[in-house]
Design an enzyme around this catalytic site. Structure first.
Site, PDB file in Angstrom:
ATOM      1  N   LYS A 111       1.023  -1.305   0.110  1.00 55.94           N
ATOM      2  CA  LYS A 111      -0.004  -0.073  -0.041  1.00 55.94           C
ATOM      3  C   LYS A 111       0.834   1.232   0.167  1.00 55.94           C
ATOM      4  O   LYS A 111       0.732   2.231  -0.676  1.00 55.94           O
ATOM      5  CB  LYS A 111      -0.793   0.032   1.268  1.00 55.94           C
ATOM      6  N   LYS A 194      -8.776 -13.591 -11.980  1.00 54.30           N
ATOM      7  CA  LYS A 194      -9.546 -13.364 -10.793  1.00 54.30           C
ATOM      8  C   LYS A 194     -10.673 -12.070 -11.188  1.00 54.30           C
ATOM      9  O   LYS A 194     -10.322 -11.074 -11.334  1.00 54.30           O
ATOM     10  CB  LYS A 194      -8.633 -12.966  -9.457  1.00 54.30           C
ATOM     11  N   LYS A 197     -13.509  -6.159  -8.700  1.00 57.60           N
ATOM     12  CA  LYS A 197     -13.757  -4.888  -9.126  1.00 57.60           C
ATOM     13  C   LYS A 197     -12.693  -3.924  -8.619  1.00 57.60           C
ATOM     14  O   LYS A 197     -12.980  -2.701  -9.285  1.00 57.60           O
ATOM     15  CB  LYS A 197     -15.116  -4.413  -8.205  1.00 57.60           C
TER      16      LYS A 197
END
Length: 331
Positions: A111, A194, A197
Site C-alpha cells: 500500500k 480473478k 472490481k
C-alpha cells in the site's frame, strides 16, 4: 459448534466471484456453525470514501448478503461500526503490538508503494483491527483467501502474545477455513485470473446486474482468434470463458463448446451468447430478491438492529473479560 467469522469491505456490489468464492458456502455454513458475517465499514475508511457512497455501499452489501441466502435468524449479520467494542479491543491489543512488525507486513508495504500520498495510521494498524474483528467473537475458523493468510497469522500471534503476557488461556488461536478442494474460482471477463472490481469493474458480473448489462459485459469479454490445430492449449482469456461456463452452465452445454474448441470449430460469439443467457438465468433469483430488498428499508433496519444486538452481546462479554484480565476494574 464452531464459531466462524467473515467480513467484507463495503466498496460496492457483490459479484459472481464473491458468490462462488464465499457466499454460496456461507449459506451452507450457517446451518452447521455459529456464524458471524459483518460489513467492514471501519476498514474501508483507509481509502477515504465519500460519506454518501459509504452509506449506500453498506446497504448494497447487506442487501446482497440477504439476497444470496444468508438468514439473520440463523446467523449474525452486522455492520462493524454498530459494535463499538471492537474499537476498544483494538486499543487494548495494540498495547502489545510493535510498530516494527506492523511495518513489515507485506500488504502495508504494498500500500505504501501504491499510494505514497495516503500512508495513514489506519493502514499501519489495519492488522490489529482485523484481529479484533476475529478475537472479539473468539472465532474458531475464519474463511480467508491467500492474500489474507498473513493477517490471520498475525491474529494468532497477537492472541498468543496476550495469553502469554497475562498468563491466561483466554483467546483461541483461529484457523483458516478454505471450504476444501471444491472451491470454485471465478475469473474476470478481461482475461485476468480473478474477478475483482478493484482492478476493473467492467470485468465483473455483479449479482445486481440487469440481464441487459450482463449480456453487454459478456459479449465484450476478451477472447482470441481461435485454435488453429486440435489440442491447442487455451489462452488465459478463453480458459476464463470456459471456467465461467463450468460454473453456471449445464454439463452438456460445456461439453458442446469444449468439443467445438477441440475440433477448431468454435465460434466465440455463439459461446458468449450462451454464456450470457446462462449467467442471467443463474443470477435471476438473486437479482429478483435484490430488487425487492432494496425498497424494504424497514426490514433492512430490522436486520441491522438484530445483528448489532447479537454481535454486541458477544463482543461486550469479550471486552469485559479482557478488561478484567488486564486489570481495568471498577473501584
Amino acid at each position: 459448534m464452531d464459531r466462524v467469522l467473515s467480513g467484507i469491505r463495503p466498496t460496492g456490489y457483490l459479484h459472481l466471484g464473491n458468490y462462488f468464492g464465499a457466499l454460496k458456502n456461507f449459506v451452507r455454513m450457517q446451518e452447521e456453525n455459529n456464524c458471524y458475517f459483518f460489513i467492514a465499514d471501519y476498514h474501508s475508511l483507509t481509502t477515504h470514501p465519500k460519506p454518501g457512497d459509504l452509506g449506500t455501499n453498506i446497504k448494497n452489501v447487506l442487501v446482497d448478503y440477504l439476497a444470496a441466502g444468508l438468514d439473520p435468524e440463523k446467523c449474525t449479520i452486522y455492520i462493524q461500526s454498530d459494535v463499538p467494542e471492537v474499537c476498544e479491543l483494538t486499543l487494548l491489543l495494540a498495547m502489545n503490538v510493535y510498530v516494527g512488525e506492523l511495518q513489515r507486513v507485506p500488504s502495508f508495504k504494498e500500500k505504501v508503494r501504491r499510494q505514497p500520498n495516503n500512508v495513514n495510521a489506519g493502514l499501519l494498524t489495519y492488522p490489529i483491527l482485523m484481529a479484533s474483528d476475529i478475537l472479539i467473537h473468539r472465532a474458531d475458523k475464519v474463511p480467508v483467501g491467500k492474500d489474507q493468510e498473513q493477517h490471520l497469522e498475525l491474529t494468532r500471534d497477537f492472541a498468543q502474545r496476550f495469553n502469554h503476557f497475562y498468563g491466561v488461556d483466554y483467546f483461541k488461536l483461529p484457523v483458516a477455513y478454505n471450504f476444501g478442494d471444491h472451491l470454485v474460482k471465478i475469473p474476470g471477463l478481461d482475461g485476468s485470473t480473478k474477478m475483482s472490481k478493484s482492478d476493473n469493474e467492467a470485468s465483473c458480473i455483479f449479482l445486481s446486474d440487469s440481464p441487459e448489462l450482463i449480456r453487454k459485459k459478456v459479449m465484450k469479454a476478451v477472447s482470441d482468434s481461435g485454435p488453429t490445430e486440435p489440442g491447442q492449449p487455451k489462452s488465459q482469456a478463453v480458459e476464463n470463458l470456459f471456467q465461467l461456463m463450468e460454473a453456471v452452465s449445464s454439463p452438456d452445454t460445456l461439453a458442446f463448446f469444449e468439443e467445438a474448441y477441440q475440433k477448431c470449430e468454435i465460434r466465440y460469439g455463439d459461446m458468449k451468447k450462451q454464456l450470457a443467457e446462462d449467467i442471467t438465468s443463474f443470477v435471476a433469483p438473486i437479482h429478483e430478491r435484490i430488487m425487492t430488498l432494496r425498497n424494504d428499508d424497514d426490514y433492512l433496519r430490522k436486520v441491522a438492529k438484530l445483528g448489532a444486538e447479537k454481535a454486541r452481546e458477544s463482543a461486550s462479554k469479550t471486552v469485559n473479560d479482557v478488561r478484567e484480565i488486564i486489570g481495568i476494574r471498577k473501584l
